[in-house]
Design an enzyme around this catalytic site. Structure first.
Site, mmCIF file in Angstrom:
data_model
loop_
_atom_site.group_PDB
_atom_site.id
_atom_site.type_symbol
_atom_site.label_atom_id
_atom_site.label_comp_id
_atom_site.label_asym_id
_atom_site.label_seq_id
_atom_site.Cartn_x
_atom_site.Cartn_y
_atom_site.Cartn_z
ATOM 1 N N ARG B 89 52.048 62.478 39.558
ATOM 2 C CA ARG B 89 51.926 62.020 38.171
ATOM 3 C C ARG B 89 53.296 61.891 37.523
ATOM 4 N NH1 ARG B 89 46.909 65.645 35.751
ATOM 5 N NH2 ARG B 89 45.530 65.355 37.534
ATOM 6 N N GLU B 156 42.941 54.665 35.387
ATOM 7 C CA GLU B 156 42.907 55.295 34.071
ATOM 8 C C GLU B 156 44.307 55.472 33.491
ATOM 9 O OE1 GLU B 156 41.968 59.552 33.592
ATOM 10 O OE2 GLU B 156 40.442 58.964 32.149
#
Lengths: 151, 488
Positions: B89, B156
């Site tokens: 991430r 997302e």
């Protein structure tokens, strides 16, 4: 607090390994509501960042560090060095762990004091009285030394 | 497991230079013989049912495939998830690779960039449902490129919603630009015939998010995404726990889409089952899961992201995930058509939500450059979220549950609300605020720190308290303390 009084500025943040934002924001909000200026460094703040903020705000009356994850001793490992170097000169207050029924081992508190923490709070309601007391005692010290009162 | 000894890559961007051209990935996806996520969402909406999707992700490749296969065999979710690990991430691909080679079980998700797109395709081919990537990256460009090459059709995130809750010091201008790049590629893919579903993360910090904040942020992200070329947008909303408020918020999504988005963009409402503190007892947790699924049905959501009875304890095992999916899907039963919300109250709440969103977003959308306007508005507090992890939101707004449990504004901070909205919020919170706080709107005097924190802590523990778990916990803690004292 009336407008004629000098400003009261505190530096607020959560310990380096801790990302609990809720209590941090509520305390900042509440202190501002009481008329404080709050330099809020937010979550995951290393000692170095607290030291930098102290240098930027030499009139800060306290550094308030929250910790809820149990890593506060490790997170404050660099505090003695920052104290010794004169980078954090105002009182340091540590508080947190809002969980019900938690137990504090007195030795853990001693270790925190040894790291250079002035006050350890169990309950956020103790924060304002602690700030007032620390300020009063600093003012008294300053008066004794016939130095100008830090505002 | 085979060790990966190197990462293909150029100029510090591992995993990207070996990627196929977009057209090849589009052909690959067409050859897969499975629907895109966008197709599944449209089919679910047309059929009047709520599509069901779990959260799931593990570090190891074989383990990830096995997890997805088991979830599909046991619970047949409509869409499956690849939850990505925290290193990836934050673009720490080297650390992700080291953990992958040393101890993949230590990763809290699947490091897709380190595994590479060929393995991504293997994962994709191991199940029949389309996949969505869920992560939390302020800058997801590399991850997105690898996801598209892996044939993954739903992604997302957003420049606001994947920055403020996850990062402390990433400037909004940077995350908005990075997500604009992702959305621009979605536009290129749409021109090639592939519609990627771009889901926005309206859940934000997951703690007492007022519906109009969640939806206003999503409207701004959706407007930017649509301008960049995105053709399918899922607006996710986190269940507050109050039936009327939640149904109204979900039904507000198509209303807002008609007002602020061009008609060629397909917009879906998505409900995240309660994202806050979950009850610990299995039966109570399952009640909350089923209640969430009913809310999604009543609100007309296209999709529901599920929770499990192990939510209070951490990442669930496969068994619990399967049970959570099966239970949520029960709310799709034709037998439950008799379950209704109070339509009059829903309509009233909906009109308030839409007005609040308009107050927040319209000044920003009126500015010549929306991205700059978003950055400036956050700096001034005219856009804001509660309890931000990032220093780029002021978090002057303080949420509070009203007497019925709906989330209101205790402090509206610097949000550009009119008097009518402020007055309604204060009226609804009368008696619900901390005693002696003196907080009315943003012009409060001195709130008592202790009672403010206690009041908000109670709101955060709303469901454990409702199920009577908090009192028991206090008793247990007291007992434990007594035992400890006895032992000393």
């Amino acid at each position: 607090m009336s407008h004629s009084e000098p400003r009261r500025l505190v530096i607020l943040g959560v310990a380096a390994s801790d990302s609990h934002a809720v209590a941090n924001h509520l305390i900042a909000h509440a202190l501002r509501g009481l008329g404080f200026e709050v330099e809020n460094l937010g979550t995951c703040t290393p000692v170095e960042e607290f030291a930098q903020a102290c240098e930027e705000h030499p009139d800060a009356e306290a550094v308030i560090i929250g910790s809820l994850n149990g890593h506060v001793h490790e997170d404050l490992r660099d505090l003695p060095a920052a104290r010794e170097a004169g980078r954090i000169t105002c009182p340091v207050i540590v508080g947190g762990n809002l969980s019900v029924g938690s137990r504090k081992d007195p030795r853990d508190l001693e270790r925190l004091h040894a790291l250079g923490v002035d006050r350890i709070l169990q309950d956020p309601a103790q924060l304002l009285p602690a700030l007032d007391e620390l300020r009063a005692s600093r003012t008294a010290d300053a008066d004794r030394q016939r130095l100008p009162v830090a505002s | 497991m085979t060790k990966i000894s190197y990462l293909p890559g150029r100029s510090g961007s591992p995993g990207t230079d070996a990627l196929p051209p977009l057209a090849e990935s589009v052909d690959y996806i067409a050859s897969l013989g499975k629907p895109t996520a966008a197709r599944v969402l449209t089919d679910a909406r047309d059929a009047g049912r709520v599509a069901i999707q779990p959260r799931c992700g593990v570090g190891g490749h074989e383990e990830m495939k096995a997890l997805l296969r088991e979830l599909e065999e046991q619970a047949a979710p409509d869409i499956l998830t690849l939850t990505i690990d925290s290193h990836t991430r934050l673009k720490r691909f080297e650390q992700a690779l080291r953990s992958l080679n040393r101890a993949p079980a230590d990763l809290n998700g699947y490091p897709l960039v380190s595994h590479g797109y060929l393995r991504g395709r293997e994962v994709n081919e191991s199940v029949t449902a389309p996949l969505e990537i869920r992560h939390g990256s302020p800058d997801a460009r590399i991850l997105f490129d690898v996801a598209v090459a892996s044939g993954i059709t739903s992604f997302e995130g957003g420049g606001i919603s994947y920055n403020l809750p996850y990062s402390k010091a990433v400037p909004l201008a940077e995350s908005l630009a990075a997500w604009n790049a992702v959305d621009t590629v979605c536009g290129e893919l749409a021109a090639l015939g592939l519609i990627v579903d771009r889901e926005l993360f309206g859940t934000l910090t997951a703690v007492l998010v007022p519906p109009s904040i969640s939806l206003a942020i999503s409207v701004l992200e959706a407007v930017l995404a649509a301008r960049a070329g995105v053709r399918c947008i899922s607006v996710s909303y986190p269940q507050s726990g109050h039936l009327v408020q939640d149904v109204a918020a979900l039904r507000a999504i198509p209303v807002l889409a008609r007002t602020y988005l061009p008609p060629e963009v397909d917009v879906h409402a998505v409900l995240h089952e309660f994202m806050g503190v979950f009850p610990k007892k299995r039966g109570n947790a399952e009640d909350l899961i089923f209640y969430g699924a009913l809310v999604a049905r009543l609100g007309g959501a296209s999709k529901l992201i599920t929770k499990t009875y192990q939510e209070a304890f951490g990442i669930p095992d496969t068994r619990a995930n399967v049970e959570g999916l099966r239970l949520a899907d029960r709310a799709n039963s034709p037998l439950l058509g008799f379950v209704k919300a109070d339509e009059e109250r829903v309509a009233d709440e909906l009109s308030w939500i839409v007005d609040e969103v308009a107050d927040i977003v319209e000044p920003v959308l009126a500015a010549p450059d929306t991205m700059t306007a978003v950055v400036d508005a956050f700096a001034a507090g005219r856009l804001d979220i509660p309890f931000s992890a990032s220093r780029y939101a002021k978090s002057e707004i303080i949420p509070k549950r009203d007497a019925e449990g709906a989330i209101r504004y205790l402090s509206t901070g610097s949000l550009p609300f009119g008097d009518r909205t402020r007055r309604r919020n204060s009226e609804l919170l009368e008696g619900a605020g901390p005693k002696g706080s003196g907080l009315k709107g943003s012009g409060g005097t001195g709130p008592v720190i202790g009672s403010l924190l206690t009041g908000l802590t109670d709101d955060i523990n709303y469901f454990p308290t409702l199920f009577g778990e908090m009192q028991k916990e206090t008793q247990r803690a007291t007992q434990k303390e007594t035992q400890n004292e006895d032992a000393e």
